[in-house]
Design a protein around this motif. Structure first.
Motif, PDB file in Angstrom:
ATOM      1  N   MET A 297       0.746  -1.315  -0.030  1.00  0.00           N
ATOM      2  CA  MET A 297      -0.034   0.020   0.056  1.00  0.00           C
ATOM      3  C   MET A 297       0.875   1.293  -0.174  1.00  0.00           C
ATOM      4  SD  MET A 297      -3.278   0.734   2.542  1.00  0.00           S
ATOM      5  CE  MET A 297      -3.599  -0.689   2.564  1.00  0.00           C
ATOM      6  N   ARG A 298       1.958   1.308   0.640  1.00  0.00           N
ATOM      7  CA  ARG A 298       2.948   2.559   0.811  1.00  0.00           C
ATOM      8  C   ARG A 298       3.320   2.604  -0.713  1.00  0.00           C
ATOM      9  NH1 ARG A 298       8.116   2.182   4.581  1.00  0.00           N
ATOM     10  NH2 ARG A 298       9.094   1.058   2.804  1.00  0.00           N
ATOM     11  N   ARG A 299       3.856   1.558  -1.529  1.00  0.00           N
ATOM     12  CA  ARG A 299       4.309   1.863  -2.687  1.00  0.00           C
ATOM     13  C   ARG A 299       3.340   2.508  -3.688  1.00  0.00           C
ATOM     14  NH1 ARG A 299       6.791  -2.476  -2.610  1.00  0.00           N
ATOM     15  NH2 ARG A 299       5.056  -4.023  -3.265  1.00  0.00           N
ATOM     16  N   GLU A 300       2.081   1.921  -3.578  1.00  0.00           N
ATOM     17  CA  GLU A 300       0.902   2.464  -4.335  1.00  0.00           C
ATOM     18  C   GLU A 300       0.570   3.606  -3.920  1.00  0.00           C
ATOM     19  OE1 GLU A 300      -3.821   1.439  -5.198  1.00  0.00           O
ATOM     20  OE2 GLU A 300      -2.685  -0.012  -4.126  1.00  0.00           O
ATOM     21  N   LEU A 301       0.797   4.184  -2.620  1.00  0.00           N
ATOM     22  CA  LEU A 301       0.338   5.501  -2.274  1.00  0.00           C
ATOM     23  C   LEU A 301       1.357   6.593  -2.656  1.00  0.00           C
ATOM     24  CD1 LEU A 301      -1.441   4.768   1.083  1.00  0.00           C
ATOM     25  CD2 LEU A 301      -2.591   5.745  -0.882  1.00  0.00           C
ATOM     26  N   LEU A 302       2.581   6.204  -2.484  1.00  0.00           N
ATOM     27  CA  LEU A 302       3.521   7.156  -2.734  1.00  0.00           C
ATOM     28  C   LEU A 302       3.823   7.334  -4.308  1.00  0.00           C
ATOM     29  CD1 LEU A 302       6.420   5.997  -0.337  1.00  0.00           C
ATOM     30  CD2 LEU A 302       5.470   8.184  -0.248  1.00  0.00           C
ATOM     31  N   ASN A 303       3.468   6.414  -4.962  1.00  0.00           N
ATOM     32  CA  ASN A 303       3.550   6.579  -6.575  1.00  0.00           C
ATOM     33  C   ASN A 303       2.529   7.364  -7.015  1.00  0.00           C
ATOM     34  OD1 ASN A 303       5.789   4.962  -7.152  1.00  0.00           O
ATOM     35  ND2 ASN A 303       4.759   2.936  -7.284  1.00  0.00           N
ATOM     36  N   GLN A 304       1.284   7.301  -6.277  1.00  0.00           N
ATOM     37  CA  GLN A 304       0.247   8.227  -6.578  1.00  0.00           C
ATOM     38  C   GLN A 304       0.375   9.222  -6.265  1.00  0.00           C
ATOM     39  OE1 GLN A 304      -2.130   9.244  -3.943  1.00  0.00           O
ATOM     40  NE2 GLN A 304      -3.363  10.295  -5.141  1.00  0.00           N
ATOM     41  N   TYR A 305       0.962   9.540  -5.177  1.00  0.00           N
ATOM     42  CA  TYR A 305       1.269  11.147  -4.395  1.00  0.00           C
ATOM     43  C   TYR A 305       2.609  11.654  -5.540  1.00  0.00           C
ATOM     44  CZ  TYR A 305       4.046  14.379  -1.690  1.00  0.00           C
ATOM     45  OH  TYR A 305       4.588  15.457  -1.175  1.00  0.00           O
ATOM     46  N   TYR A 306       3.251  11.154  -5.976  1.00  0.00           N
ATOM     47  CA  TYR A 306       4.296  11.586  -6.976  1.00  0.00           C
ATOM     48  C   TYR A 306       3.612  11.912  -8.165  1.00  0.00           C
ATOM     49  CZ  TYR A 306       8.433  12.452  -9.602  1.00  0.00           C
ATOM     50  OH  TYR A 306       9.504  13.251 -10.192  1.00  0.00           O
ATOM     51  N   LYS A 307       2.804  11.115  -8.742  1.00  0.00           N
ATOM     52  CA  LYS A 307       2.309  11.191  -9.837  1.00  0.00           C
ATOM     53  C   LYS A 307       1.352  12.394 -10.039  1.00  0.00           C
ATOM     54  CE  LYS A 307      -0.647   9.087 -13.424  1.00  0.00           C
ATOM     55  NZ  LYS A 307      -1.393   7.495 -13.738  1.00  0.00           N
ATOM     56  N   GLU A 308       0.487  12.547  -8.773  1.00  0.00           N
ATOM     57  CA  GLU A 308      -0.667  13.567  -8.731  1.00  0.00           C
ATOM     58  C   GLU A 308      -0.401  14.962  -8.232  1.00  0.00           C
ATOM     59  OE1 GLU A 308      -4.147  12.092  -7.335  1.00  0.00           O
ATOM     60  OE2 GLU A 308      -4.296  10.457  -8.618  1.00  0.00           O
ATOM     61  N   VAL A 309       0.884  14.878  -7.328  1.00  0.00           N
ATOM     62  CA  VAL A 309       1.172  16.107  -6.495  1.00  0.00           C
ATOM     63  C   VAL A 309       2.657  16.549  -6.835  1.00  0.00           C
ATOM     64  CG1 VAL A 309       1.554  17.043  -4.255  1.00  0.00           C
ATOM     65  CG2 VAL A 309      -0.209  15.373  -4.667  1.00  0.00           C
ATOM     66  N   VAL A 310       3.466  15.765  -6.947  1.00  0.00           N
ATOM     67  CA  VAL A 310       5.020  16.209  -7.162  1.00  0.00           C
ATOM     68  C   VAL A 310       5.360  16.469  -8.563  1.00  0.00           C
ATOM     69  CG1 VAL A 310       7.554  15.666  -6.568  1.00  0.00           C
ATOM     70  CG2 VAL A 310       5.687  15.027  -4.986  1.00  0.00           C
ATOM     71  N   SER A 311       5.040  15.693  -9.434  1.00  0.00           N
ATOM     72  CA  SER A 311       5.467  15.663 -10.817  1.00  0.00           C
ATOM     73  C   SER A 311       4.737  17.026 -11.364  1.00  0.00           C
ATOM     74  CB  SER A 311       5.164  14.478 -11.618  1.00  0.00           C
ATOM     75  OG  SER A 311       5.617  14.566 -12.818  1.00  0.00           O
ATOM     76  N   PRO A 312       3.443  17.167 -11.188  1.00  0.00           N
ATOM     77  CA  PRO A 312       2.983  18.466 -11.775  1.00  0.00           C
ATOM     78  C   PRO A 312       3.478  19.679 -11.247  1.00  0.00           C
ATOM     79  CG  PRO A 312       1.250  16.831 -11.246  1.00  0.00           C
ATOM     80  CD  PRO A 312       2.617  16.238 -10.844  1.00  0.00           C
ATOM     81  N   LEU A 313       4.104  19.498 -10.248  1.00  0.00           N
ATOM     82  CA  LEU A 313       4.685  20.846  -9.614  1.00  0.00           C
ATOM     83  C   LEU A 313       6.132  21.065 -10.428  1.00  0.00           C
ATOM     84  CD1 LEU A 313       4.225  20.183  -5.960  1.00  0.00           C
ATOM     85  CD2 LEU A 313       3.429  22.234  -6.889  1.00  0.00           C
ATOM     86  N   LEU A 314       6.856  20.055 -10.546  1.00  0.00           N
ATOM     87  CA  LEU A 314       8.025  20.005 -11.197  1.00  0.00           C
ATOM     88  C   LEU A 314       7.876  20.603 -12.712  1.00  0.00           C
ATOM     89  CD1 LEU A 314       9.856  16.880  -9.989  1.00  0.00           C
ATOM     90  CD2 LEU A 314       9.831  18.804  -8.721  1.00  0.00           C
ATOM     91  N   ARG A 315       6.951  20.187 -13.334  1.00  0.00           N
ATOM     92  CA  ARG A 315       6.431  20.454 -14.644  1.00  0.00           C
ATOM     93  C   ARG A 315       6.164  21.881 -14.612  1.00  0.00           C
ATOM     94  NH1 ARG A 315       6.242  16.074 -18.327  1.00  0.00           N
ATOM     95  NH2 ARG A 315       6.371  14.288 -17.195  1.00  0.00           N
ATOM     96  N   LYS A 316       5.472  22.399 -13.705  1.00  0.00           N
ATOM     97  CA  LYS A 316       4.895  23.827 -13.691  1.00  0.00           C
ATOM     98  C   LYS A 316       6.093  24.793 -13.470  1.00  0.00           C
ATOM     99  CE  LYS A 316       1.684  26.842 -11.187  1.00  0.00           C
ATOM    100  NZ  LYS A 316       0.565  26.774 -10.123  1.00  0.00           N
ATOM    101  N   HIS A 317       7.016  24.411 -12.551  1.00  0.00           N
ATOM    102  CA  HIS A 317       7.784  25.493 -12.163  1.00  0.00           C
ATOM    103  C   HIS A 317       9.293  25.304 -12.653  1.00  0.00           C
ATOM    104  CE1 HIS A 317       5.402  27.143  -8.548  1.00  0.00           C
ATOM    105  NE2 HIS A 317       4.804  25.962  -8.647  1.00  0.00           N
TER     106      HIS A 317
END
Length: 344
Positions: A238-258
């Motif tokens: 579950m940790r692996r799934e939740l962290l991958n989802q967090y990166y995909k939906e929160v972190v990666s869009p931030l990096l692309r935006k900034h």
């Protein structure tokens, strides 16, 4: 100069009952007084309290900040020369609001400090100390992290770099060149707390969590398992799934935006810091996104690097008096206090 860092969980609870001989040393037996109440703090609260926690991103004029600040000082009050030179900071999301409040708090200069040494010493007692703050500065957390990595990692000072800090309350990032910080690249958003919230909601569908608070859930998440109703539940998948989802939906869009293509073209390395940098799922996700054109590196002791940056900032404003300097990072998950060792 050699840097030492003391780190303890940023949790506390009001103390009731006997707490004598319940810890091996001061760091693991912090018990301090605020106003008329005593508090168990850090590892002692983690072991002995029922519902130890704190408010996430608490204001500097609140109880949480004061208790953790005093708990940080109690670990160094007899190790350093007085008066102190202190640097602390806040995430970009709260920095502009909290900076003047924190400066007002530090400007009091004279502080009384009561702590109980009987938690780790049978011949101990309630000790009363005083300390004075001479100079202080409040800076953004990500700036502290960038100073820390430039001071501790060989060649980082000569690099154009991106720093990403995975904290409990916030994820922060910015690009810094050899000239200085690129302010338009700075960002602050949901931290690991976002993942813990999703974990709790998911587990609540199947299990009774016995009223565990989010700091206790964060502990379980870090361990990869949770013990409830006399059963151990494995959380790794579950940790692996939740962290991958967090990166995909929160972190990666931030990096692309900034970060623009021009930024990435001149960036020589991406550095990861903060307690969340211990999760390989996150660090692998960053490395995969930038594979082939920007190397990704986790800084040593990523949970302490911000306080080390604060320490070097204190040295800068102290007129080179290292024996009086402190860097205090009152993080949402852990508090880190950095100082220079004597005779180093």
């Amino acid at each position: 100069m050699k840097v030492s860092t003391i780190n303890f969980p940023s949790i506390f609870e009001t103390a009731f009952g006997n707490t004598e001989n319940s810890a091996k040393d001061l760091l693991n037996g912090i018990k301090i007084k605020r106003n008329d109440a005593w508090y168990l703090v850090g590892n002692l609260a983690k072991r002995s309290a029922v519902n130890a926690g704190r408010i996430v991103n608490a204001a500097p004029d609140g109880e949480d900040f004061d208790i953790l600040f005093r708990s940080a000082i109690v670990n160094v009050v007899e190790k350093l020369q007085h008066p102190f030179v202190v640097t602390t900071g806040f995430p970009l999301a709260t920095y502009n609001i909290y900076k003047p409040i924190a400066e007002q708090y530090l400007a009091k200069r004279h502080f009384l400090l009561d702590h109980d040494t009987r938690t780790f010493n049978l011949k101990g007692a309630v000790k009363k100390n005083t300390f004075e703050i001479d100079l202080y500065e409040v800076i953004p957390e990500i700036v502290g992290g960038i100073i820390g990595l430039k001071k501790t990692i060989p060649n980082a000072e000569k690099e154009n770099l991106i720093a990403i800090s995975f904290g409990f309350g916030t994820v922060e990032g910015a690009m810094a060149t050899t000239e200085g910080l690129i302010h338009r690249s700075s960002f602050s958003s949901h931290g690991i707390r976002y993942v813990i919230g999703n974990l709790t909601r998911e587990l609540n569908q199947k299990y009774s969590l016995e009223m565990k608070n989010e700091h206790q859930m964060d502990d379980a998440f870090a361990k990869g398992s949770i013990f409830t109703n006399r059963k151990r539940i494995d959380l790794l998948a579950m940790r692996r799934e939740l962290l991958n989802q967090y990166y995909k939906e929160v972190v990666s869009p931030l990096l692309r935006k900034h970060f623009t293509d021009a930024d990435l073209e001149t960036c020589q390395k991406i550095y990861l810091m903060g307690g969340g940098a211990h999760y390989k799922e996150l660090t692998d996700a960053v490395a995969e996104e930038f594979a082939g054109f920007i190397p990704v590196e986790v800084v040593p002791d990523p949970q302490n690097i911000v306080s080390i940056g604060y320490l070097y900032n204190s040295l800068r404003i102290s007129d080179t008096k290292p024996d009086r300097c402190l860097g205090i990072d009152l993080g949402n998950a852990s508090t880190a206090v950095s100082f220079f060792e004597k005779n180093s």
